[in-house]
Design an enzyme around this catalytic site. Structure first.
Site, PDB file in Angstrom:
ATOM      1  N   ASP A 126       1.978  -0.749  11.935  1.00  7.77           N
ATOM      2  CA  ASP A 126       0.814  -1.326  11.250  1.00  7.77           C
ATOM      3  C   ASP A 126       0.618  -2.804  11.575  1.00  7.77           C
ATOM      4  OD1 ASP A 126       0.277   1.097  10.137  1.00  7.77           O
ATOM      5  OD2 ASP A 126       1.101   0.623   8.164  1.00  7.77           O
ATOM      6  N   ARG A 179       3.055   5.916  -3.257  1.00 14.51           N
ATOM      7  CA  ARG A 179       4.236   6.698  -3.653  1.00 14.51           C
ATOM      8  C   ARG A 179       4.525   6.534  -5.132  1.00 14.51           C
ATOM      9  NH1 ARG A 179       4.184   5.654   1.626  1.00 14.51           N
ATOM     10  NH2 ARG A 179       5.501   6.824   3.080  1.00 14.51           N
ATOM     11  N   ARG A 189      -8.350  12.876  12.301  1.00 11.16           N
ATOM     12  CA  ARG A 189      -6.965  12.510  12.622  1.00 11.16           C
ATOM     13  C   ARG A 189      -6.083  13.758  12.596  1.00 11.16           C
ATOM     14  NH1 ARG A 189      -5.523   7.279   9.124  1.00 11.16           N
ATOM     15  NH2 ARG A 189      -3.522   7.608  10.141  1.00 11.16           N
ATOM     16  N   LYS A 245       0.837  -1.210   0.000  1.00 12.13           N
ATOM     17  CA  LYS A 245       0.000   0.000   0.000  1.00 12.13           C
ATOM     18  C   LYS A 245       0.869   1.256   0.000  1.00 12.13           C
ATOM     19  CE  LYS A 245      -2.889   0.902   3.592  1.00 12.13           C
ATOM     20  NZ  LYS A 245      -2.812   2.282   4.128  1.00 12.13           N
ATOM     21  N   SER A 289       7.186   9.651  11.853  1.00 15.21           N
ATOM     22  CA  SER A 289       6.066   9.307  10.969  1.00 15.21           C
ATOM     23  C   SER A 289       6.535   9.395   9.527  1.00 15.21           C
ATOM     24  CB  SER A 289       4.902  10.280  11.199  1.00 15.21           C
ATOM     25  OG  SER A 289       4.098  10.365  10.042  1.00 15.21           O
ATOM     26  N   ARG A 326      -6.609   2.329  17.884  1.00 16.62           N
ATOM     27  CA  ARG A 326      -6.363   0.876  17.838  1.00 16.62           C
ATOM     28  C   ARG A 326      -6.107   0.266  19.209  1.00 16.62           C
ATOM     29  NH1 ARG A 326      -3.214   0.633  12.017  1.00 16.62           N
ATOM     30  NH2 ARG A 326      -5.138   0.715  10.799  1.00 16.62           N
ATOM     31  N   ARG A 357      -7.391  -2.973   9.607  1.00 18.15           N
ATOM     32  CA  ARG A 357      -6.444  -3.822  10.334  1.00 18.15           C
ATOM     33  C   ARG A 357      -7.085  -4.486  11.559  1.00 18.15           C
ATOM     34  NH1 ARG A 357      -2.338  -3.356   7.133  1.00 18.15           N
ATOM     35  NH2 ARG A 357      -1.718  -1.327   6.354  1.00 18.15           N
ATOM     36  N   GLY A 395      -4.798   8.131   5.142  1.00 16.39           N
ATOM     37  CA  GLY A 395      -3.844   9.081   5.719  1.00 16.39           C
ATOM     38  C   GLY A 395      -2.675   9.343   4.791  1.00 16.39           C
TER      39      GLY A 395
HETATM   40  C1  S3P Z   1       2.427   5.003   6.240  1.00 10.00           C
HETATM   41  C2  S3P Z   1       2.999   5.404   7.424  1.00 10.00           C
HETATM   42  C3  S3P Z   1       2.485   5.030   8.736  1.00 10.00           C
HETATM   43  C4  S3P Z   1       1.539   3.837   8.636  1.00 10.00           C
HETATM   44  C5  S3P Z   1       0.551   3.991   7.531  1.00 10.00           C
HETATM   45  C6  S3P Z   1       1.255   4.119   6.198  1.00 10.00           C
HETATM   46  C7  S3P Z   1       3.012   5.476   4.981  1.00 10.00           C
HETATM   47  O1  S3P Z   1       1.761   6.117   9.279  1.00 10.00           O
HETATM   48  O2  S3P Z   1       0.876   3.634   9.842  1.00 10.00           O
HETATM   49  O3  S3P Z   1      -0.326   2.880   7.464  1.00 10.00           O
HETATM   50  O4  S3P Z   1       2.630   4.964   3.902  1.00 10.00           O
HETATM   51  O5  S3P Z   1       3.849   6.375   5.033  1.00 10.00           O
HETATM   52  P1  S3P Z   1       2.481   7.310  10.123  1.00 10.00           P
HETATM   53  O6  S3P Z   1       3.351   8.042   9.200  1.00 10.00           O
HETATM   54  O7  S3P Z   1       1.349   8.143  10.642  1.00 10.00           O
HETATM   55  O8  S3P Z   1       3.237   6.614  11.213  1.00 10.00           O
END
Ligand code: S3P
Length: 434
Positions: free
Chosen positions: A319, A24, A119, A19, A165, A350, A394, A91
């Protein structure tokens, strides 16, 4: 979704594309100036939302099963969308595209579902503002909907990010590509580095080393503002594979194989943790595909023991924690997960979701502000009944794996949320049931 106890699972499972890398691949290819063919792209709801937004920005996209062709447009040719850009539950879509759109000299509004619009977005809005972006959010710039207006010129900065993050880091990297000078991001712990690897693969000047990333202005580099992309193959998603690894470990007489799974070191710590718990996992045929480490994974019935998870690893296993919690229910002893408050800011809270539903199942579980403590044993049998997914993919998949050990039926509500990251989850599960 209804799940009943099963004897074992055996066979090969097809794990769809990663994913994080699919998002990206689509976004960065759209920024390039050429056509890029992407194989094994994850056509889950989250990634489809990213593709739909790119289309609204003028990017031509063709789809044929999991093959996606992106006709790179270059940021300077993005068109102003005549409607809001809907990210759904994703997100990664809202945070990465905010970074890009701040440099696109157009007006755009990003909004999502109820979960996304609650969020935290201040973690991207404030750094982008610091770079000179014209970006605003609801609730004192802390929540979506987010509105982005054209800004004059972005400036590279040094950011010390308080919470690791990859989404925040990637958002800043993408804005930094189009900013003056150098943009540097320093994080307290390592987070996934797919953005850095893909940009590097496309020839962009970027340096990264664990917690530090430095990106150089695309206009000031010898690329002279133009990214030339290459065709891509997206490895299988290790986060999705983890549900099946855990299932094979907790069920008797089980063995599964999954091919071409991404085992990037900033993602694969979950395998080390499961192995420390006693999981019988074999990693074979390692190879590098477009700057990402890939391998085949086999896993078998195991005698699991509890573990205290190292706090420093939380950002790179974030995750997989729900699936690890399922493993810990059948691991002898007390598993302790701490320093994981970020779990409260995911698609659902979660910590709370796992606590409530595991309690329903009869698990010996305690909730802390920043984690969970689970006392497990290999003979545990979860209660049947009706379980909430909290519309969190999840949580739904973790409950499905938990249910495989029940003597009764379990029903998982709103399980269609699994489409967010793993279309075909139930099909793959049914394929290997015995
Ligand atoms: C992700 C980063 C993580 C992860 C999300 C996917 C990404 O989130 O939990 O499922 O693709 O960069 P955070 O950047 O909020 O930690």
């Amino acid at each position: 979704m209804e799940i009943s106890g099963v004897n074992s699972i055996r066979g090969e499972i097809n794990i769809p594309g990663d994913k994080s890398i699919s998002h990206r691949a689509a976004i960065i290819s759209a920024l390039a100036s050429n056509q890029i063919n992407i194989k094994n792209f994850l056509l889950s709801q989250d990634c489809i939302n990213t593709l739909n937004i790119l289309k609204k920005l003028g990017v031509k996209i063709e789809k044929n099963n999991s093959n996606v062709i992106i006709h790179g447009l270059g940021i300077q040719n993005f068109i102003e969308p005549d409607d809001i850009l809907y990210v759904g539950n994703s997100g990664t879509t809202i945070r990465l595209l905010s970074g890009v759109l701040c440099a696109a000299k157009i007006t755009a509004v990003l909004s999502g579902d109820k979960s996304i619009n609650n969020r935290p977005m201040d973690r991207i809005i404030f750094p982008l503002k610091d770079m000179g972006a014209n970006i605003y959010g609801r609730n004192n710039n802390s929540k979506a909907p987010i509105i982005i207006l054209p800004s004059y010129k972005l400036k590279g900065r040094i950011f010390n990010i308080p919470i690791s993050s990859a989404q925040v880091k990637s958002c800043i990297i993408l804005a930094g590509l189009f900013a003056e000078g150098v943009t540097e991001i320093i994080q307290p712990e390592v987070s996934r580095d797919h953005t850095e690897r893909l940009l590097e693969y496309f020839g962009v000047e970027i340096k990264y080393d664990g917690k530090n990333t430095k990106v150089f202005s695309l206009f000031e580099s010898n690329l002279k503002g133009e990214i030339k992309g290459k065709n891509l193959y997206i490895p299988g998603d290790l986060s999705s594979a983890t549900y099946f690894i855990v299932a094979s470990c907790i069920l008797p007489n089980s063995s599964i194989i999954m091919k071409n799974i991404g085992i990037n070191p900033t993602r694969s710590k979950v395998l080390d943790i499961l192995q420390l718990m006693g999981a019988n996992i074999e990693i074979k045929n390692k190879k590098v595909i477009n700057n990402e480490l890939v391998a085949d994974i086999e896993s078998f019935t195991s005698n699991l023991k509890a573990i205290k998870v190292d706090k420093n690893l939380i950002p790179i296993i974030i995750d997989e924690i729900p699936a690890l919690c399922v493993a810990s229910v059948f691991a002898d002893g007390e598993t302790i997960i701490e320093g994981a408050e970020e779990l409260r800011h995911k698609e659902s809270d979660r910590i709370n979701s796992i606590y409530n539903e595991f309690l329903k199942a009869g698990v010996d579980i305690k909730q802390k502000k920043d984690g969970l403590i689970i006392k497990g044993n290999k003979d545990f049998k979860p209660n049947g009944g009706i379980y909430e997914s909290y519309k969190d993919h999840r949580i739904a998949m973790s409950l499905a794996i938990l249910g495989l050990k029940s003597n009764n039926k379990i029903r998982i509500l709103d399980s269609e949320c699994i489409e967010t990251s793993f279309p075909g989850f139930l099909f793959e599960l049914k394929k290997v049931l015995n």
